[in-house]
Structure formats: structure tokens, C-alpha cells
Scaffold this motif. Sequence first.
Motif, PDB file in Angstrom:
ATOM      1  N   TYR A 111     -13.106 -14.279   1.479  1.00  0.00           N
ATOM      2  CA  TYR A 111     -12.550 -13.490   2.591  1.00  0.00           C
ATOM      3  C   TYR A 111     -13.635 -12.591   3.194  1.00  0.00           C
ATOM      4  CZ  TYR A 111      -7.915 -14.977   0.968  1.00  0.00           C
ATOM      5  OH  TYR A 111      -6.803 -15.718   0.603  1.00  0.00           O
TER       6      TYR A 111
ATOM      7  N   GLU B  31      -5.131  -8.904   9.382  1.00  0.00           N
ATOM      8  CA  GLU B  31      -4.727  -8.614   8.003  1.00  0.00           C
ATOM      9  C   GLU B  31      -4.602  -9.921   7.237  1.00  0.00           C
ATOM     10  OE1 GLU B  31      -1.418  -5.802   6.116  1.00  0.00           O
ATOM     11  OE2 GLU B  31      -0.496  -7.533   7.066  1.00  0.00           O
TER      12      GLU B  31
ATOM     13  N   PHE C 261      -8.263  -6.144   7.288  1.00  0.00           N
ATOM     14  CA  PHE C 261      -7.702  -5.608   6.043  1.00  0.00           C
ATOM     15  C   PHE C 261      -7.411  -6.770   5.104  1.00  0.00           C
ATOM     16  CE2 PHE C 261      -3.806  -3.796   3.786  1.00  0.00           C
ATOM     17  CZ  PHE C 261      -4.570  -3.135   2.833  1.00  0.00           C
TER      18      PHE C 261
ATOM     19  N   GLU D 297      -0.107 -14.872   6.103  1.00  0.00           N
ATOM     20  CA  GLU D 297       0.757 -14.804   4.914  1.00  0.00           C
ATOM     21  C   GLU D 297       1.072 -16.225   4.453  1.00  0.00           C
ATOM     22  OE1 GLU D 297       2.022 -12.455   2.686  1.00  0.00           O
ATOM     23  OE2 GLU D 297       2.719 -14.334   1.820  1.00  0.00           O
TER      24      GLU D 297
ATOM     25  N   ILE E 228       0.841  -1.193   0.000  1.00  0.00           N
ATOM     26  CA  ILE E 228       0.000   0.000   0.000  1.00  0.00           C
ATOM     27  C   ILE E 228       0.886   1.257   0.000  1.00  0.00           C
ATOM     28  CG2 ILE E 228      -1.952  -1.112   1.137  1.00  0.00           C
ATOM     29  CD1 ILE E 228      -0.984   0.322   3.763  1.00  0.00           C
TER      30      ILE E 228
ATOM     31  N   GLY F 269       0.476 -19.555   6.220  1.00  0.00           N
ATOM     32  CA  GLY F 269      -0.373 -20.559   5.593  1.00  0.00           C
ATOM     33  C   GLY F 269      -1.360 -19.874   4.668  1.00  0.00           C
ATOM     34  N   ALA F 270      -2.142 -20.698   3.962  1.00  0.00           N
ATOM     35  CA  ALA F 270      -3.178 -20.141   3.087  1.00  0.00           C
ATOM     36  C   ALA F 270      -4.281 -19.568   3.970  1.00  0.00           C
ATOM     37  CB  ALA F 270      -3.726 -21.216   2.176  1.00  0.00           C
ATOM     38  N   ALA F 271      -4.675 -18.331   3.684  1.00  0.00           N
ATOM     39  CA  ALA F 271      -5.630 -17.645   4.562  1.00  0.00           C
ATOM     40  C   ALA F 271      -6.915 -18.441   4.741  1.00  0.00           C
ATOM     41  CB  ALA F 271      -5.933 -16.258   3.999  1.00  0.00           C
TER      42      ALA F 271
ATOM     43  N   TYR G 124       4.840  -3.940   5.488  1.00  0.00           N
ATOM     44  CA  TYR G 124       4.707  -2.474   5.402  1.00  0.00           C
ATOM     45  C   TYR G 124       3.336  -2.026   5.927  1.00  0.00           C
ATOM     46  CZ  TYR G 124       4.778   2.266   3.498  1.00  0.00           C
ATOM     47  OH  TYR G 124       4.725   3.636   3.364  1.00  0.00           O
ATOM     48  N   SER G 125       2.264  -2.603   5.371  1.00  0.00           N
ATOM     49  CA  SER G 125       0.926  -2.237   5.881  1.00  0.00           C
ATOM     50  C   SER G 125       0.780  -2.681   7.333  1.00  0.00           C
ATOM     51  CB  SER G 125      -0.170  -2.863   5.016  1.00  0.00           C
ATOM     52  OG  SER G 125       0.021  -4.256   4.897  1.00  0.00           O
TER      53      SER G 125
ATOM     54  N   ASP H 101      -5.888  -8.050   1.646  1.00  0.00           N
ATOM     55  CA  ASP H 101      -4.932  -7.602   0.620  1.00  0.00           C
ATOM     56  C   ASP H 101      -4.098  -8.790   0.144  1.00  0.00           C
ATOM     57  OD1 ASP H 101      -3.550  -5.916  -1.063  1.00  0.00           O
ATOM     58  OD2 ASP H 101      -2.233  -5.111   0.490  1.00  0.00           O
TER      59      ASP H 101
ATOM     60  N   HIS I  15       8.132 -14.550   2.684  1.00  0.00           N
ATOM     61  CA  HIS I  15       7.585 -13.225   2.975  1.00  0.00           C
ATOM     62  C   HIS I  15       7.422 -13.049   4.491  1.00  0.00           C
ATOM     63  CE1 HIS I  15       5.540 -12.733  -1.261  1.00  0.00           C
ATOM     64  NE2 HIS I  15       6.782 -13.161  -1.333  1.00  0.00           N
TER      65      HIS I  15
ATOM     66  N   ALA J  67       0.404 -10.235   3.968  1.00  0.00           N
ATOM     67  CA  ALA J  67       1.350  -9.386   4.715  1.00  0.00           C
ATOM     68  C   ALA J  67       2.480  -8.827   3.858  1.00  0.00           C
ATOM     69  CB  ALA J  67       1.946 -10.189   5.868  1.00  0.00           C
ATOM     70  N   LEU J  68       2.923  -9.574   2.859  1.00  0.00           N
ATOM     71  CA  LEU J  68       4.071  -9.247   1.992  1.00  0.00           C
ATOM     72  C   LEU J  68       5.338  -9.046   2.824  1.00  0.00           C
ATOM     73  CD1 LEU J  68       4.901  -8.836  -0.995  1.00  0.00           C
ATOM     74  CD2 LEU J  68       4.453  -6.398  -0.697  1.00  0.00           C
TER      75      LEU J  68
HETATM   76  N1  SAM Z   1      -0.577  -5.806   2.641  1.00  0.00           N
HETATM   77  C1  SAM Z   1       0.772  -5.756   2.103  1.00  0.00           C
HETATM   78  C2  SAM Z   1       1.286  -4.340   2.190  1.00  0.00           C
HETATM   79  O1  SAM Z   1       0.571  -3.435   1.732  1.00  0.00           O
HETATM   80  O2  SAM Z   1       2.407  -4.131   2.705  1.00  0.00           O
HETATM   81  C3  SAM Z   1       0.785  -6.227   0.652  1.00  0.00           C
HETATM   82  C4  SAM Z   1       0.252  -7.604   0.461  1.00  0.00           C
HETATM   83  S1  SAM Z   1       0.601  -8.259  -1.158  1.00  0.00           S
HETATM   84  C5  SAM Z   1      -0.425  -7.271  -2.157  1.00  0.00           C
HETATM   85  C6  SAM Z   1      -0.222  -9.793  -1.105  1.00  0.00           C
HETATM   86  C7  SAM Z   1       0.374 -10.830  -0.177  1.00  0.00           C
HETATM   87  O3  SAM Z   1      -0.616 -11.855  -0.003  1.00  0.00           O
HETATM   88  C8  SAM Z   1       1.630 -11.515  -0.696  1.00  0.00           C
HETATM   89  O4  SAM Z   1       2.645 -11.469   0.263  1.00  0.00           O
HETATM   90  C9  SAM Z   1       1.188 -12.941  -0.947  1.00  0.00           C
HETATM   91  O5  SAM Z   1       2.208 -13.909  -0.684  1.00  0.00           O
HETATM   92  C10 SAM Z   1       0.042 -13.087   0.046  1.00  0.00           C
HETATM   93  N2  SAM Z   1      -0.926 -14.126  -0.322  1.00  0.00           N
HETATM   94  C11 SAM Z   1      -1.302 -14.508  -1.569  1.00  0.00           C
HETATM   95  N3  SAM Z   1      -2.196 -15.502  -1.494  1.00  0.00           N
HETATM   96  C12 SAM Z   1      -2.401 -15.744  -0.188  1.00  0.00           C
HETATM   97  C13 SAM Z   1      -3.213 -16.668   0.525  1.00  0.00           C
HETATM   98  N4  SAM Z   1      -3.989 -17.536  -0.112  1.00  0.00           N
HETATM   99  N5  SAM Z   1      -3.174 -16.650   1.873  1.00  0.00           N
HETATM  100  C14 SAM Z   1      -2.371 -15.757   2.543  1.00  0.00           C
HETATM  101  N6  SAM Z   1      -1.569 -14.871   1.908  1.00  0.00           N
HETATM  102  C15 SAM Z   1      -1.587 -14.864   0.563  1.00  0.00           C
END
Ligand code: SAM
Length: 222
Positions: free
Chosen positions: A144, A61, A133, A87, A39, A114-116, A68-69, A135, A92, A64-65
Amino acid sequence: MSDTEKITGALEQLFAPEDAALQQALVAAKEAGLPEIQISPLQGKLLQVLAAACNAQKILEIGALAGYSGIWLARSLPAHGTFITLEVSAKHAEVVRQSLDRAQITARTKVRVGAALDLLPTLQDEAPFDLIFIDADKPSYPQYLDWALKLSRPGSIIVADNCIRNGQALVEPAAGDTGSTAALYTYNKQTATHPRLRSISLPMSDGNHTDGYNISVVLPEA
Ligand code: SAM
């Protein structure tokens, strides 16, 4: 520099200056080869304004990437607050932990890997969350939203990023389309029409590209 860039720069300086921990999170992400899809500072500050509006003590959230957010979000909490971020990538998540540590907010944060969609059902004992949040992967946004409603309370705020996509997320997709923009359209439609949500998607432009948050407030059950 375009007018939009000048205005954004002035707003960032006034309302959302980045400190060393935020800047280092971006450097760490780059060094680890992560994509630059976090973001913006103004979006981070908007999350903090929304957290204050709902008196957030617990924030969730999804995505997480590099944290940063997460830094913006965790900093909006009181010292006894809880920030949980989900995440899927272990790589990451490691960068996230380091970024949160540098920001000195690890005491109130939990990084779950893990997978959300696998992790969300495990959070029911920790609910309700005051701010959620979203993302992460776009095709899962409608699911979600279902989980966000289950894990929230009346007055909670649900924010989802990337809900404009240059207008593509507002165009009704063809039947059977399971792509990202189709899911974002579904998310917009669901939040616009859900009886327990008061919602808006807000266009935010960087001068080249228009995207933005969908913001929904959870209403009491009728
Ligand atoms: N919120 C972060 C920021 O603004 O700093 C950016 C997040 S980035 C757009 C998306 C993140 O979601 C990536 O790190 C990716 O690995 C993670 N992601 C993708 N699919 C996912 C899932 N099924 N479960 C959890 N995380 C996932």
C-alpha cells in the motif's frame, strides 16, 4: 476512570465531539455485526487537521469498515472534493454507503468494492491524492505504501493506522516472518528511511493499549 481516559474524554469533548451521523455509523456497524475496530474521535480529528494542512481536495482511504473514518475524512473536503474509499467486503461497503448517506456527503464520495491491491492500479487517472489513509489488512501495508507513493504528489500526506501495536510493530521480525506485525515493522522502517518521505509514528494510548498512526509527508524528488 484512569487519568488517560479522563484526558481523552476532555479532549474529545473539546476537539472532536461526535454528531448524530458519526454515532449512527457506530450503531449501524454494531447492528450489522461488524467488528469495533474503527479509529477514535481524536484520530478522526487528526485526519481532518492533516487534510487541512495539505489543502486536501482528493482523499483516498484503504479499508472502510462502516464509514466512520470516512465521515471524518469526507467532511474535511470542500463540496467539490473527492473521497474514494476501498473496501473488500460487500457487506461492509453497504453499511458504509448508508453511513455516508446519513452524513449527507455521498455527492463527494465513491465506495469501491474489491481487494485494494486490485483496485489501486485503476485509480491512476484519478491521482494524485492529497491525503491517503491506510487502514486495511496489515500484511499488505508495504505494498500500500508503494501505491500511495505512486498515487500522491509532493506535499501529500500518507497516514497508516496501527503502526505501534504496543511496540510490537517496532521490533525487527525474524527472517521469513510474513505476519501482520512484521509487515507493520517493514512499513515503519520503509517510511523512516525513504528518501522521499518525512515520517513519524506517534504512540496513542487508551490507557490499556498503545497503538497509533504513522504519518508521512511526500517530499519533492531530489
Ligand atoms: N477505517 C475504518 C474506520 O476507522 O472506520 C476501519 C477499517 S477496518 C480496521 C479494516 C477494513 O479493511 C475492514 O472493513 C476490512 O474488510 C477491510 N479490508 C481488509 N482487507 C482488505 C483488502 N485487501 N482490500 C480492501 N479492504 C480490506
